[in-house]
Write a protein that holds these residues in place. Sequence first.
Motif, mmCIF file in Angstrom:
data_model
loop_
_atom_site.group_PDB
_atom_site.id
_atom_site.type_symbol
_atom_site.label_atom_id
_atom_site.label_comp_id
_atom_site.label_asym_id
_atom_site.label_seq_id
_atom_site.Cartn_x
_atom_site.Cartn_y
_atom_site.Cartn_z
ATOM 1 N N ALA A 101 0.854 -1.185 0.000
ATOM 2 C CA ALA A 101 0.000 0.000 0.000
ATOM 3 C C ALA A 101 0.887 1.232 0.000
ATOM 4 O O ALA A 101 2.036 1.201 0.463
ATOM 5 C CB ALA A 101 -0.923 0.017 1.219
ATOM 6 N N GLY A 102 0.363 2.321 -0.531
ATOM 7 C CA GLY A 102 1.076 3.588 -0.488
ATOM 8 C C GLY A 102 1.874 3.876 -1.738
ATOM 9 O O GLY A 102 2.206 2.989 -2.525
ATOM 10 N N ASP A 103 2.182 5.136 -1.901
ATOM 11 C CA ASP A 103 2.979 5.634 -3.023
ATOM 12 C C ASP A 103 4.439 5.660 -2.600
ATOM 13 O O ASP A 103 4.790 6.237 -1.566
ATOM 14 C CB ASP A 103 2.501 7.043 -3.404
ATOM 15 N N GLU A 104 5.284 5.025 -3.419
ATOM 16 C CA GLU A 104 6.698 4.965 -3.064
ATOM 17 C C GLU A 104 7.367 6.341 -3.045
ATOM 18 O O GLU A 104 8.447 6.501 -2.469
ATOM 19 C CB GLU A 104 7.453 4.033 -4.018
ATOM 20 N N LYS A 109 4.430 0.662 1.936
ATOM 21 C CA LYS A 109 4.448 -0.413 2.915
ATOM 22 C C LYS A 109 4.161 -1.741 2.221
ATOM 23 O O LYS A 109 3.378 -1.788 1.270
ATOM 24 C CB LYS A 109 3.391 -0.204 4.006
ATOM 25 N N THR A 110 4.803 -2.788 2.697
ATOM 26 C CA THR A 110 4.524 -4.140 2.201
ATOM 27 C C THR A 110 4.390 -5.092 3.384
ATOM 28 O O THR A 110 4.944 -4.853 4.461
ATOM 29 C CB THR A 110 5.638 -4.661 1.269
ATOM 30 N N TRP A 111 3.650 -6.165 3.177
ATOM 31 C CA TRP A 111 3.565 -7.236 4.160
ATOM 32 C C TRP A 111 3.457 -8.553 3.391
ATOM 33 O O TRP A 111 2.737 -8.669 2.409
ATOM 34 C CB TRP A 111 2.370 -7.035 5.094
ATOM 35 N N PHE A 112 4.220 -9.511 3.824
ATOM 36 C CA PHE A 112 4.240 -10.795 3.130
ATOM 37 C C PHE A 112 4.652 -11.898 4.099
ATOM 38 O O PHE A 112 5.169 -11.636 5.190
ATOM 39 C CB PHE A 112 5.152 -10.765 1.899
ATOM 40 N N GLY A 148 6.829 -13.952 9.030
ATOM 41 C CA GLY A 148 6.071 -12.810 8.547
ATOM 42 C C GLY A 148 6.953 -11.577 8.464
ATOM 43 O O GLY A 148 7.821 -11.367 9.315
ATOM 44 N N PHE A 149 6.719 -10.735 7.438
ATOM 45 C CA PHE A 149 7.571 -9.565 7.196
ATOM 46 C C PHE A 149 6.710 -8.341 6.913
ATOM 47 O O PHE A 149 5.700 -8.428 6.199
ATOM 48 C CB PHE A 149 8.506 -9.826 6.008
ATOM 49 N N PHE A 150 7.151 -7.212 7.466
ATOM 50 C CA PHE A 150 6.423 -5.961 7.310
ATOM 51 C C PHE A 150 7.443 -4.850 7.089
ATOM 52 O O PHE A 150 8.276 -4.574 7.960
ATOM 53 C CB PHE A 150 5.587 -5.665 8.566
ATOM 54 N N SER A 151 7.394 -4.230 5.920
ATOM 55 C CA SER A 151 8.370 -3.184 5.598
ATOM 56 C C SER A 151 7.686 -1.825 5.474
ATOM 57 O O SER A 151 6.505 -1.736 5.101
ATOM 58 C CB SER A 151 9.102 -3.510 4.286
ATOM 59 N N THR A 152 8.431 -0.803 5.788
ATOM 60 C CA THR A 152 7.986 0.575 5.573
ATOM 61 C C THR A 152 9.163 1.359 5.032
ATOM 62 O O THR A 152 10.303 1.203 5.472
ATOM 63 C CB THR A 152 7.463 1.193 6.886
ATOM 64 N N HIS A 187 18.378 3.792 0.095
ATOM 65 C CA HIS A 187 17.942 5.182 0.089
ATOM 66 C C HIS A 187 17.182 5.538 -1.193
ATOM 67 O O HIS A 187 16.784 6.689 -1.363
ATOM 68 C CB HIS A 187 19.147 6.109 0.234
ATOM 69 N N ILE A 188 16.984 4.522 -2.062
ATOM 70 C CA ILE A 188 16.376 4.800 -3.364
ATOM 71 C C ILE A 188 15.123 3.970 -3.614
ATOM 72 O O ILE A 188 14.125 4.484 -4.139
ATOM 73 C CB ILE A 188 17.403 4.532 -4.493
ATOM 74 N N ASP A 189 15.168 2.685 -3.227
ATOM 75 C CA ASP A 189 14.132 1.729 -3.616
ATOM 76 C C ASP A 189 13.383 1.223 -2.380
ATOM 77 O O ASP A 189 13.995 0.707 -1.447
ATOM 78 C CB ASP A 189 14.774 0.544 -4.347
ATOM 79 N N PRO A 190 12.046 1.323 -2.345
ATOM 80 C CA PRO A 190 11.282 0.802 -1.194
ATOM 81 C C PRO A 190 11.329 -0.717 -1.068
ATOM 82 O O PRO A 190 10.972 -1.262 -0.026
ATOM 83 C CB PRO A 190 9.859 1.285 -1.465
#
Length: 401
Positions: A101-104, A109-112, A148-152, A187-190
Amino acid sequence: MSQHSRTSYTKNSIDSQTPLPVKVLEQSTTDSRDWEYRETDINESITDPRIQNIPTFVFANSDVLRGGALDLRARLEGYYGMPTDIWSDTQWESNGFFGCAGDERVRHKTWFRFLIKMVVQKKNKETGYIETTAFGNPQYDYYWHKMGFFSTWSPKGHRSILCLDCPPEFVGHIHKSLSSVGGESFHIDPYCFHPFIVGGVVSTFDASIWALRDLVRMTEKNRKRDEKMADYEDHFDYLHEISRHVNHSGETLTVATEVMSKMVHRHGTLLARAEGAPDLHRDAIMQVDDNLDFYQGLLFGFKCRCESMQQRHQSEISLAQSRAVASDAAAMKAIAGLTIVFLPATFVSAIFSMSFFESGAEWGLSPKMWIYWVIAIPVTLITVLLLRKGPKGSIMRFFTF
């Protein structure tokens, strides 16, 4: 042995203020190739302004969160952008998923999730040798990795990924991988965290598949032809247990390849948007995309290997069943042989016991008893010879006419 089953929790069963110990792997502020471990509490790791712009891998156990620490959940949901129903059995006990979800350009944010089944052969504590069954197959235990993984990620803010329930080998693999590459993409890629996470997942799947392969290979090497039927029954149970684990691995690998497919597809849209970006940025995003694509191919290869292993193991089950059927057939053949040997004599005896023959007032051995043997023995021999050398099925066709 561990079981893959759902666990029920009661909300508020754990104090929401209970600290959650975590291990943080963070990038050095002086050298992008240098990553340092430290142990802290999850609250400190998401509130300390000093580390807000530092890429971090945060490793924790999910028991406290699953136990009902509602305030802590709310803070993590706000920081990592988790779905509010992520702790439900429907999502948490699923065999894998990917969401984002969200604009990079602002915040993404991702969850997998990945599930991996591990089998471990049992070793005797005194001798160090692998313990085996009566049939010669190795004994084993099994357990699940439910990660489980959750990134921001945002260009000028949060850059962190929360990793739940990861084994130590997985954490070590990530640390080793980080030390061999530069950290410009963070610092560049979400999706900068994802190639390292997926690399650890691939390494864990590799260990899982080879452990199962060793069990399948041992069943292939321990084929025996002269086993009692009871041993074959035990062997069938063992073969079907192994088949269950192989099928589980096939299921989780199928889901893992689908998760990777969704992840690569989503990152592809980011790469398409980077057409007009500076070369340094585009090259960093392209490298992340290439890495994700590479690991997707590896997982697909593991899936093919697992499918081949399923076929090999099914062949072993079919072979064991055919041998058991052959053993049954041999027993029935022996019974049929005994029946054939005694049937003619029984038939002749029945003929002589009929009222066509007269007997004296007293019981005694008739001097004409030889007539019975003269007739019964040739009839028996002729029957056996016809069964052994006659046209196939001719006797049966004669009697079933």
